[in-house]
Design a protein around this motif. Structure first.
Motif, PDB file in Angstrom:
ATOM      1  N   TYR A 105     -13.673  -3.423   2.147  1.00 55.79           N
ATOM      2  CA  TYR A 105     -13.484  -2.565   0.981  1.00 55.79           C
ATOM      3  C   TYR A 105     -12.516  -3.284   0.052  1.00 55.79           C
ATOM      4  CZ  TYR A 105     -15.813   1.307   3.292  1.00 55.79           C
ATOM      5  OH  TYR A 105     -16.751   2.109   3.892  1.00 55.79           O
ATOM      6  N   PHE A 144       0.811  -1.229   0.000  1.00 54.62           N
ATOM      7  CA  PHE A 144       0.000   0.000   0.000  1.00 54.62           C
ATOM      8  C   PHE A 144       0.844   1.278   0.000  1.00 54.62           C
ATOM      9  CE2 PHE A 144      -2.705  -3.111   2.467  1.00 54.62           C
ATOM     10  CZ  PHE A 144      -3.622  -3.335   1.448  1.00 54.62           C
ATOM     11  N   TYR A 159     -12.542 -11.808  -3.248  1.00 53.02           N
ATOM     12  CA  TYR A 159     -13.555 -11.807  -2.194  1.00 53.02           C
ATOM     13  C   TYR A 159     -14.859 -12.451  -2.659  1.00 53.02           C
ATOM     14  CZ  TYR A 159     -10.053  -8.718  -0.357  1.00 53.02           C
ATOM     15  OH  TYR A 159      -8.858  -8.227   0.074  1.00 53.02           O
ATOM     16  N   VAL A 165      -5.635  -6.997   3.936  1.00 52.25           N
ATOM     17  CA  VAL A 165      -5.299  -8.264   3.259  1.00 52.25           C
ATOM     18  C   VAL A 165      -4.113  -7.993   2.339  1.00 52.25           C
ATOM     19  CG1 VAL A 165      -6.136 -10.091   1.735  1.00 52.25           C
ATOM     20  CG2 VAL A 165      -7.716  -8.987   3.338  1.00 52.25           C
ATOM     21  N   THR A 166      -3.004  -8.631   2.630  1.00 48.27           N
ATOM     22  CA  THR A 166      -1.788  -8.370   1.847  1.00 48.27           C
ATOM     23  C   THR A 166      -0.970  -9.641   1.707  1.00 48.27           C
ATOM     24  OG1 THR A 166      -0.938  -7.554   3.943  1.00 48.27           O
ATOM     25  CG2 THR A 166      -1.178  -5.953   2.200  1.00 48.27           C
ATOM     26  N   VAL A 167      -0.398  -9.791   0.509  1.00 45.10           N
ATOM     27  CA  VAL A 167       0.520 -10.902   0.259  1.00 45.10           C
ATOM     28  C   VAL A 167       1.806 -10.268  -0.254  1.00 45.10           C
ATOM     29  CG1 VAL A 167       0.936 -12.937  -1.190  1.00 45.10           C
ATOM     30  CG2 VAL A 167      -1.343 -12.540  -0.217  1.00 45.10           C
ATOM     31  N   ASP A 203       5.241 -13.548  -3.439  1.00 47.60           N
ATOM     32  CA  ASP A 203       4.446 -14.748  -3.150  1.00 47.60           C
ATOM     33  C   ASP A 203       3.041 -14.669  -3.738  1.00 47.60           C
ATOM     34  OD1 ASP A 203       6.276 -16.295  -1.287  1.00 47.60           O
ATOM     35  OD2 ASP A 203       6.279 -14.308  -0.352  1.00 47.60           O
ATOM     36  N   ARG A 204       2.797 -13.665  -4.555  1.00 51.77           N
ATOM     37  CA  ARG A 204       1.455 -13.495  -5.101  1.00 51.77           C
ATOM     38  C   ARG A 204       1.187 -14.489  -6.240  1.00 51.77           C
ATOM     39  NH1 ARG A 204       1.625  -6.874  -5.094  1.00 51.77           N
ATOM     40  NH2 ARG A 204       1.689  -6.733  -2.816  1.00 51.77           N
ATOM     41  N   GLY A 205      -0.094 -14.715  -6.486  1.00 52.76           N
ATOM     42  CA  GLY A 205      -0.481 -15.522  -7.647  1.00 52.76           C
ATOM     43  C   GLY A 205      -0.384 -17.011  -7.430  1.00 52.76           C
ATOM     44  N   ARG A 206      -0.232 -17.418  -6.175  1.00 52.61           N
ATOM     45  CA  ARG A 206      -0.227 -18.875  -5.954  1.00 52.61           C
ATOM     46  C   ARG A 206      -1.119 -19.291  -4.776  1.00 52.61           C
ATOM     47  NH1 ARG A 206       3.838 -20.276  -2.282  1.00 52.61           N
ATOM     48  NH2 ARG A 206       5.380 -18.681  -1.827  1.00 52.61           N
ATOM     49  N   GLY A 207      -2.186 -18.544  -4.595  1.00 54.77           N
ATOM     50  CA  GLY A 207      -3.244 -19.015  -3.690  1.00 54.77           C
ATOM     51  C   GLY A 207      -3.141 -18.544  -2.248  1.00 54.77           C
ATOM     52  N   VAL A 208      -2.146 -17.712  -1.918  1.00 54.41           N
ATOM     53  CA  VAL A 208      -2.008 -17.264  -0.524  1.00 54.41           C
ATOM     54  C   VAL A 208      -3.173 -16.346  -0.143  1.00 54.41           C
ATOM     55  CG1 VAL A 208      -0.554 -16.057   1.150  1.00 54.41           C
ATOM     56  CG2 VAL A 208       0.506 -17.448  -0.649  1.00 54.41           C
ATOM     57  N   GLY A 209      -3.500 -15.404  -1.049  1.00 56.50           N
ATOM     58  CA  GLY A 209      -4.607 -14.480  -0.786  1.00 56.50           C
ATOM     59  C   GLY A 209      -5.913 -15.239  -0.592  1.00 56.50           C
ATOM     60  N   ARG A 210      -6.132 -16.253  -1.444  1.00 56.20           N
ATOM     61  CA  ARG A 210      -7.367 -17.036  -1.338  1.00 56.20           C
ATOM     62  C   ARG A 210      -7.420 -17.755   0.018  1.00 56.20           C
ATOM     63  NH1 ARG A 210      -6.722 -20.793  -5.304  1.00 56.20           N
ATOM     64  NH2 ARG A 210      -7.110 -19.144  -6.811  1.00 56.20           N
TER      65      ARG A 210
HETATM   66  C1  COA Z   1      -4.739  -8.912  -3.802  1.00 60.00           C
HETATM   67  C2  COA Z   1      -3.746  -9.902  -3.199  1.00 60.00           C
HETATM   68  C3  COA Z   1      -3.999  -9.998  -1.706  1.00 60.00           C
HETATM   69  C4  COA Z   1      -4.019 -11.263  -3.843  1.00 60.00           C
HETATM   70  O1  COA Z   1      -3.146 -12.203  -3.247  1.00 60.00           O
HETATM   71  P1  COA Z   1      -2.632 -13.472  -4.084  1.00 60.00           P
HETATM   72  O2  COA Z   1      -1.990 -14.423  -3.161  1.00 60.00           O
HETATM   73  O3  COA Z   1      -1.831 -13.025  -5.238  1.00 60.00           O
HETATM   74  O4  COA Z   1      -4.016 -14.074  -4.635  1.00 60.00           O
HETATM   75  P2  COA Z   1      -4.341 -15.555  -5.061  1.00 60.00           P
HETATM   76  O5  COA Z   1      -3.184 -16.125  -5.835  1.00 60.00           O
HETATM   77  O6  COA Z   1      -4.768 -16.349  -3.872  1.00 60.00           O
HETATM   78  O7  COA Z   1      -5.583 -15.337  -5.996  1.00 60.00           O
HETATM   79  C5  COA Z   1      -6.915 -15.392  -5.486  1.00 60.00           C
HETATM   80  C6  COA Z   1      -7.875 -14.844  -6.519  1.00 60.00           C
HETATM   81  O8  COA Z   1      -7.718 -13.437  -6.640  1.00 60.00           O
HETATM   82  C7  COA Z   1      -7.460 -13.089  -7.980  1.00 60.00           C
HETATM   83  N1  COA Z   1      -6.482 -12.019  -7.993  1.00 60.00           N
HETATM   84  C8  COA Z   1      -5.285 -12.019  -7.404  1.00 60.00           C
HETATM   85  N2  COA Z   1      -4.657 -10.864  -7.648  1.00 60.00           N
HETATM   86  C9  COA Z   1      -5.492 -10.123  -8.389  1.00 60.00           C
HETATM   87  C10 COA Z   1      -5.388  -8.848  -8.970  1.00 60.00           C
HETATM   88  N3  COA Z   1      -4.316  -8.079  -8.779  1.00 60.00           N
HETATM   89  N4  COA Z   1      -6.410  -8.397  -9.707  1.00 60.00           N
HETATM   90  C11 COA Z   1      -7.510  -9.174  -9.902  1.00 60.00           C
HETATM   91  N5  COA Z   1      -7.643 -10.410  -9.382  1.00 60.00           N
HETATM   92  C12 COA Z   1      -6.642 -10.867  -8.641  1.00 60.00           C
HETATM   93  C13 COA Z   1      -6.879 -14.335  -8.601  1.00 60.00           C
HETATM   94  O9  COA Z   1      -7.103 -14.373 -10.004  1.00 60.00           O
HETATM   95  C14 COA Z   1      -7.638 -15.405  -7.905  1.00 60.00           C
HETATM   96  O10 COA Z   1      -8.934 -15.540  -8.488  1.00 60.00           O
HETATM   97  P3  COA Z   1      -9.494 -16.995  -8.845  1.00 60.00           P
HETATM   98  O11 COA Z   1      -9.684 -17.657  -7.514  1.00 60.00           O
HETATM   99  O12 COA Z   1     -10.766 -16.683  -9.542  1.00 60.00           O
HETATM  100  O13 COA Z   1      -8.448 -17.641  -9.679  1.00 60.00           O
HETATM  101  C15 COA Z   1      -2.278  -9.495  -3.473  1.00 60.00           C
HETATM  102  O14 COA Z   1      -2.100  -9.325  -4.853  1.00 60.00           O
HETATM  103  C16 COA Z   1      -1.850  -8.221  -2.772  1.00 60.00           C
HETATM  104  O15 COA Z   1      -1.362  -8.266  -1.664  1.00 60.00           O
HETATM  105  N6  COA Z   1      -2.012  -7.066  -3.441  1.00 60.00           N
HETATM  106  C17 COA Z   1      -1.671  -5.767  -2.896  1.00 60.00           C
HETATM  107  C18 COA Z   1      -2.553  -5.384  -1.716  1.00 60.00           C
HETATM  108  C19 COA Z   1      -4.025  -5.451  -2.026  1.00 60.00           C
HETATM  109  O16 COA Z   1      -4.498  -4.972  -3.040  1.00 60.00           O
HETATM  110  N7  COA Z   1      -4.776  -6.055  -1.112  1.00 60.00           N
HETATM  111  C20 COA Z   1      -6.200  -6.168  -1.175  1.00 60.00           C
HETATM  112  C21 COA Z   1      -6.777  -5.110  -0.293  1.00 60.00           C
HETATM  113  S1  COA Z   1      -8.532  -5.198  -0.250  1.00 60.00           S
END
Ligand code: COA
Length: 397
Positions: A115, A22, A122, A81-83, A87-94
């Motif tokens: 938000y 952020f 989400y 929520v932050t990854v 480490d992004r794009g491999r299911g950690v956020g999910r």
């Molecule tokens: C958003 C964030 C938390 C996702 O974490 P991640 O580990 O990369 O996500 P995942 O690999 O678990 O993906 C989960 C889902 O989110 C989607 N997703 C992940 N990053 C995305 C992005 N930047 N834009 C749109 N969709 C995204 C994936 O496609 C996936 O969808 P699916 O289940 O339909 O395939 C991470 O990119 C991050 O920390 N971003 C910066 C901070 C932020 O924006 N946080 C959210 C605040 S509300």
């Protein structure tokens, strides 16, 4: 990967991920953030995802109360929520989002809101778009002149010691106005916010304002008034900045009465941020929500929820006398008679659609968005009458 509760030893690593996600926190912000989140750690409100000893992601659940047709529900506000970028794009956020839903349930939250910076993450966890946070900008001078010859309303400065009184006041006003969507922080968090020297906080018997300077103009963070006189007193006091400030930007209900008090209102200058919503405990949320007193409904909804099976199944929804309930169809008196009474066909929704319906999104919207199926036009009318509202929040988190 392991998900566990964070401790104070992890906060430096969380701050590092936050900065990468952020942007930097400047000045006293890291300190304020530590003061905000530290009490949440022993309550298990901050989840961390770990790859061995390394923190790779985090998510927080803030303790809030959210009003639905004037009744308070325990709400988990998912934030931070932050990854970490590598480490992004491999299911950690999910995994973190799913864990946050589960943790909301353990913490006893009937509903959850957030938000979203991105929707799919989400939506896949059962959240759906529900309401707005609206910022409206009006000329400061238009507010200044709202004060009238009416009996003066006594305003006094407020600080951290007023947190309990403020929380009670917010509850009284949201209840009396049958508000849907706005939240209230707990006293601990209010004490922190009311301690900021750059915020000007004033309290009336049935209202309050928190406002500040922002780049030469005024920003109203929060203004709530239970009566016309208090609304005029608070808004006109803010407007007295008009000799220096051109405009006032306020987070406000899109139906805030001040917009009906302005002498001129030709076009609104507004910016909206959307929030998403999820039912965590469907029976508790329906039982705790307020409903319009004049509405009487009996219909069947069939809900799917892969993450929270306790919400899934066919439910007989009853709304009467301002309150509602859901009863599992098999358990309802008369069993499937309830389904027959509802016209034979249940209205079918996944938990996201059910959450949106609960938050007042019209059935005509949900049906054409593919979020609601089955049922009948009569059932749609009944559901719309029961849940209709235009939910808003005033607070970003
Ligand atoms: C958003 C964030 C938390 C996702 O974490 P991640 O580990 O990369 O996500 P995942 O690999 O678990 O993906 C989960 C889902 O989110 C989607 N997703 C992940 N990053 C995305 C992005 N930047 N834009 C749109 N969709 C995204 C994936 O496609 C996936 O969808 P699916 O289940 O339909 O395939 C991470 O990119 C991050 O920390 N971003 C910066 C901070 C932020 O924006 N946080 C959210 C605040 S509300």
């Amino acid at each position: 990967m392991e998900i566990r509760h964070l401790t104070s030893d992890d906060l430096d690593a969380v701050l590092d991920i936050r900065r990468r996600a952020f942007g930097p926190l400047s000045g006293s912000a890291p300190d304020t953030w530590r003061r905000l989140v530290s009490p949440m750690l022993p309550e298990g409100r901050y989840l961390g995802a770990f790859d061995g000893p390394r923190l790779i992601g985090a998510a927080r659940i803030n303790p809030y109360v959210q009003w639905w047709h004037g009744r308070p529900l325990s709400m988990g506000g998912v934030a931070g929520v932050t990854v970490s970028p590598e480490d992004r794009g491999r299911g950690v956020g999910r995994a973190l989002t799913h864990a946050a839903v589960e943790r909301c349930a353990q913490l006893g939250h009937a509903v959850s809101a957030l938000y979203p910076a991105t929707t799919p993450l989400y939506r896949n966890a059962g959240y759906e778009h529900a309401g707005v946070l609206q910022r409206v900008t009006v000329p400061a001078e238009a507010l200044r002149t709202l004060g009238g010859p009416a009996a003066p309303v006594k305003l006094r400065r407020m600080g951290p010691a007023d947190a309990a009184e403020l929380v009670a006041l917010i509850g009284r006003v949201h209840s009396a106005t049958r508000a849907s969507g706005p939240l209230c922080f707990d006293e601990r968090t209010w004490r922190l916010w009311l301690d900021d020297d750059d915020d000007f906080c004033y309290l009336a018997e049935d209202g309050f304002v928190v406002y500040r300077w922002s780049e030469g103009n005024i920003e109203v963070d929060n203004l709530l008034a239970g009566s016309e006189a208090t609304a005029r007193a608070l808004w006109s006091m803010v407007g007295t900045a008009s000799t220096v400030a051109d405009s006032v930007t306020a987070c406000a209900d899109p139906a805030d009465p001040v917009l009906w008090m302005l002498r001129e209102r030709s076009k609104d200058e507004v910016a909206q941020t959307r929030w998403m919503f999820r039912l965590i405990d469907l029976p508790a949320a329906v039982a705790g929500r307020g409903f319009p007193a004049a509405v009487s409904v009996e219909t069947v909804v069939e809900v799917t929820d892969p993450l929270r099976p306790g919400n899934a199944g066919a439910w007989l929804l009853r709304v009467d006398g301002g309150s509602g309930s859901v009863t599992r169809l098999g358990d309802a008196p008369g069993g499937t008679a309830g389904l027959a009474a509802a016209g034979g066909a249940a209205t079918r929704l996944a938990i996201g659609g059910m959450s949106a319906l609960f938050a007042g999104v019209p059935t005509a919207t949900l049906r054409r968005a593919g979020l609601l199926a089955g049922g009948s036009p009569e059932a749609d009318d009944a559901l719309d009458a029961a849940f209709r509202c235009a939910p808003y929040m005033i607070d970003y988190f």
